[in-house]
Design a protein around this motif. Structure first.
Motif: not given
Length: 245
Positions: A148-151, A166-168, A170
């Protein structure tokens, strides 16, 4: 709007392993449940890779996908099967021996009908469509795909194409994939962009929903010899035969 022409082409040619390596194990599950023939409804059928294997094993197939480009590929690949463009959460499910949804299709938030409330309704519709003894085989992506909170950023390339992702993830368990594709068309490369969102589900939540509908549930980390990616789980949901009826 999703899996448009270029991404559908790239997914079909460069990311076929999931469907192809899952198919033998799924066919074995069907046979173990005494389903040797009959209709398989394939929800989120993509480009027809699984459908082709099912047809080879002497099953009939009705495939549904929200992507027009994917359905076009599927119709070309498996002319013996029937395919329809549409949301798996809205499509009418005919009476059948089995329903499949391979490749975390139930996670996608592609339309307003793909949410937690609609999921239980889908399970009811599948249960009602299956013959007694029929099975619903599918897999989901779970929370923890990305810290979480990283890309996370990565890319994959093939002949005349490249895809960047690009993956995120939440705190609400929503996974967002931002996808950029470049595909060579003629002398030049064509760019396209898509954003895919998925609701990630816990195993216990899916199991409880299936049980509440009436399914007997078995969970697995593999389809036969094919092990699912990390934080993915497969389900076999059986509609039991009522011996008292």
């Amino acid at each position: 709007m999703w899996y448009k022409e270029d991404l559908a082409f790239i997914h079909d040619i460069g990311f076929s392993d999931y469907a192809l390596k899952s198919a033998p194990g799924i066919i074995e599950i069907l046979k173990q449940n005494n389903i040797q023939e009959g209709l398989i409804v394939d929800l989120g059928c993509g480009s027809g890779l699984s459908a082709r294997e099912f047809v080879k094993a002497n099953y009939q197939v009705f495939g549904v996908d929200i992507s027009e480009a994917m359905i076009k590929l599927a119709r070309t690949r498996v002319p013996e099967a029937k395919f329809q463009v549409g949301s798996l959460f809205q499509i009418e499910i005919p009476p059948c021996h089995a329903v499949t949804s391979i490749g975390e299709c139930l996670n996608y938030l592609f339309d307003s009908n793909s949410d937690r409330e609609k999921l239980i309704h889908l399970f009811h519709r599948i249960y009602n469509a299956l013959i007694p003894g029929g099975v619903f085989i599918f897999d989901i992506a779970e929370p923890g795909q990305v810290t979480q909170e990283t890309t996370i950023k990565n890319f994959t390339e093939g002949k005349d194409w490249i895809v960047l992702v690009e993956k995120e993830e939440n705190r609400d368990g929503i996974l967002t994939r931002r996808i950029i594709t470049f595909r060579k068309v003629g002398e030049h490369y064509r760019r396209d962009d898509e954003v895919h969102r998925q609701q990630l589900y816990e195993i216990v939540e899916i199991t409880e929903k299936l049980n509440s509908v009436g399914f007997e549930v078995q969970i697995m980390q593999n389809y036969g010899q094919y092990n699912l990616p990390l934080k993915h789980t497969a389900f076999i949901a059986r509609k039991l035969i009522n011996l008292n009826s």
